[in-house]
Design a protein around this motif. Structure first.
Motif, PDB file in Angstrom:
ATOM      1  N   ALA A 124      49.470  37.713  33.979  1.00  0.00           N
ATOM      2  CA  ALA A 124      49.665  37.674  35.436  1.00  0.00           C
ATOM      3  C   ALA A 124      50.364  38.935  35.920  1.00  0.00           C
ATOM      4  N   ASP A 125      49.738  39.572  36.907  1.00  0.00           N
ATOM      5  CA  ASP A 125      50.360  40.709  37.585  1.00  0.00           C
ATOM      6  C   ASP A 125      49.972  40.684  39.058  1.00  0.00           C
ATOM      7  N   GLY A 126      50.098  39.493  39.669  1.00  0.00           N
ATOM      8  CA  GLY A 126      49.752  39.339  41.077  1.00  0.00           C
ATOM      9  C   GLY A 126      48.287  39.031  41.287  1.00  0.00           C
ATOM     10  N   GLY A 127      48.003  38.228  42.313  1.00  0.00           N
ATOM     11  CA  GLY A 127      46.612  37.939  42.674  1.00  0.00           C
ATOM     12  C   GLY A 127      45.891  37.028  41.706  1.00  0.00           C
ATOM     13  N   THR A 128      46.611  36.116  41.046  1.00  0.00           N
ATOM     14  CA  THR A 128      45.930  35.237  40.091  1.00  0.00           C
ATOM     15  C   THR A 128      45.004  34.248  40.789  1.00  0.00           C
ATOM     16  N   ARG A 129      45.385  33.774  41.977  1.00  0.00           N
ATOM     17  CA  ARG A 129      44.524  32.806  42.671  1.00  0.00           C
ATOM     18  C   ARG A 129      43.259  33.471  43.198  1.00  0.00           C
ATOM     19  N   THR A 130      43.390  34.692  43.706  1.00  0.00           N
ATOM     20  CA  THR A 130      42.210  35.376  44.235  1.00  0.00           C
ATOM     21  C   THR A 130      41.270  35.780  43.106  1.00  0.00           C
ATOM     22  N   ALA A 131      41.831  36.233  41.984  1.00  0.00           N
ATOM     23  CA  ALA A 131      40.992  36.549  40.822  1.00  0.00           C
ATOM     24  C   ALA A 131      40.300  35.294  40.306  1.00  0.00           C
ATOM     25  N   SER A 132      40.997  34.158  40.337  1.00  0.00           N
ATOM     26  CA  SER A 132      40.414  32.898  39.862  1.00  0.00           C
ATOM     27  C   SER A 132      39.202  32.507  40.695  1.00  0.00           C
ATOM     28  N   ILE A 133      39.289  32.671  42.006  1.00  0.00           N
ATOM     29  CA  ILE A 133      38.162  32.329  42.875  1.00  0.00           C
ATOM     30  C   ILE A 133      36.988  33.267  42.621  1.00  0.00           C
ATOM     31  N   THR A 134      37.263  34.556  42.549  1.00  0.00           N
ATOM     32  CA  THR A 134      36.201  35.543  42.348  1.00  0.00           C
ATOM     33  C   THR A 134      35.506  35.337  41.007  1.00  0.00           C
ATOM     34  N   GLY A 135      36.280  35.111  39.956  1.00  0.00           N
ATOM     35  CA  GLY A 135      35.693  34.892  38.643  1.00  0.00           C
ATOM     36  C   GLY A 135      34.998  33.550  38.526  1.00  0.00           C
ATOM     37  N   GLN A 155      22.086  32.449  47.089  1.00  0.00           N
ATOM     38  CA  GLN A 155      21.719  33.793  47.506  1.00  0.00           C
ATOM     39  C   GLN A 155      22.923  34.612  47.960  1.00  0.00           C
ATOM     40  N   LYS A 156      24.013  33.953  48.293  1.00  0.00           N
ATOM     41  CA  LYS A 156      25.198  34.685  48.749  1.00  0.00           C
ATOM     42  C   LYS A 156      26.349  34.487  47.769  1.00  0.00           C
ATOM     43  N   GLN A 157      27.244  35.472  47.764  1.00  0.00           N
ATOM     44  CA  GLN A 157      28.378  35.449  46.855  1.00  0.00           C
ATOM     45  C   GLN A 157      29.646  34.985  47.575  1.00  0.00           C
ATOM     46  N   LEU A 158      30.651  34.640  46.781  1.00  0.00           N
ATOM     47  CA  LEU A 158      31.952  34.218  47.302  1.00  0.00           C
ATOM     48  C   LEU A 158      33.034  34.934  46.505  1.00  0.00           C
ATOM     49  N   ALA A 159      33.993  35.540  47.200  1.00  0.00           N
ATOM     50  CA  ALA A 159      35.069  36.253  46.514  1.00  0.00           C
ATOM     51  C   ALA A 159      36.340  36.186  47.350  1.00  0.00           C
ATOM     52  N   SER A 160      37.437  36.629  46.733  1.00  0.00           N
ATOM     53  CA  SER A 160      38.742  36.514  47.386  1.00  0.00           C
ATOM     54  C   SER A 160      39.601  37.715  47.026  1.00  0.00           C
ATOM     55  N   LEU A 230      29.842  43.623  42.825  1.00  0.00           N
ATOM     56  CA  LEU A 230      30.016  43.447  41.391  1.00  0.00           C
ATOM     57  C   LEU A 230      29.447  42.105  40.929  1.00  0.00           C
ATOM     58  N   GLN A 231      29.745  41.041  41.670  1.00  0.00           N
ATOM     59  CA  GLN A 231      29.200  39.727  41.318  1.00  0.00           C
ATOM     60  C   GLN A 231      27.674  39.740  41.326  1.00  0.00           C
ATOM     61  N   LYS A 232      27.110  40.344  42.343  1.00  0.00           N
ATOM     62  CA  LYS A 232      25.651  40.374  42.473  1.00  0.00           C
ATOM     63  C   LYS A 232      25.016  41.126  41.309  1.00  0.00           C
TER      64      LYS A 232
END
Length: 242
Positions: A124-135, A155-160, A230-232
């Motif tokens: 953990a170095d900040g942004g764990t919740r946003t990384a969790s959603i993106t991953g 067809q669409k992506q979701l990220a945080s 990146l996700q796409k």
């Protein structure tokens, strides 16, 4: 945007280096390791042939998430959480992850099945919740593709991403050192059609203005758009080899 270099060498509007490794776990095809700078999270998704009691007989599916930090993920040991004894922070974060992901997938067409998402922070170095959603978005897509084939991927992506006001400067994707000093700290969840899924945040030390909120939304949208690319790319490579 002011040309200012942060302590880690980034510009104010620059994301940390992001890497998403698909199929990270040998026994779960719906798994990824996501790294946002020094933050690293294992995200996995499994599909179970059952739903919660409130959906039985509805024909609809469900998605739920769990979030935890490993003891060695932080400089001082984080205590393990057992059973129903959960830290309030963990419960709040896993609810955010679940809410966000349920907006990204058509759960009404999958029958009475539950997608169970696990997010385990190994560093953990900040942004764990946003990384969790993106991953986790990618992990769920991998699980759906493995179970139902290419047509199951949306067809669409979701990220945080996080945005904060630190030392009177608006910064994108805060690391821990920046996060603890932020006067304004907001987590933003968006899809690739520029729809807002969730805006979660607070003025940590003082109120903030509408103008500052608009700065947050603009900066966050720019950062999330890069994560969507990146996700796409990862999902397109998956489809090419399927």
């Amino acid at each position: 945007m002011i040309n200012f270099t942060r302590k880690d060498g980034r510009q104010l509007a620059e994301l940390r280096p992001c890497l998403i490794l698909p199929h990270f776990l040998q026994h779960n095809p719906g798994s990824v390791l996501i790294s946002m700078g020094n933050t690293k999270v294992i995200c996995s998704a499994l599909i179970e042939d059952k739903v919660p009691f409130f959906l039985r007989g509805s024909g609809h599916g469900w998605l739920t998430a769990e979030y935890a930090m490993l003891p060695s993920s932080t400089p001082t040991r984080t205590h393990r959480e057992f059973g129903n004894v959960r830290h309030g922070r963990s419960v709040e974060i896993q609810r955010l992850i679940g809410r966000s992901l349920r907006m990204a997938f058509d759960l009404t067409s999958m029958g009475e099945k539950t997608i169970v998402v696990d997010c385990d922070v190994i560093q953990a170095d900040g942004g764990t919740r946003t990384a969790s959603i993106t991953g986790s978005f990618v992990a769920v897509c991998l699980a759906l593709h493995h179970r139902y084939g290419p047509g199951s991927i949306p067809q669409k992506q979701l990220a945080s991403v996080s945005i904060g006001l630190v030392d009177h400067m608006m910064m994108l994707d805060l690391n821990y050192e920046e996060d603890v000093r932020a006067d304004l700290d907001i987590n933003l969840v968006m899809d690739s059609e520029n729809h807002f899924i969730e805006i979660q945040g607070t003025g940590e030390k003082s109120p903030f203005s509408r103008q500052e909120l608009e700065q947050v939304l603009d900066l966050g949208q720019e950062g999330i758009a890069k994560l969507h690319v990146l996700q796409k790319q990862i999902l397109e490579e998956l489809l090419q080899h399927s």
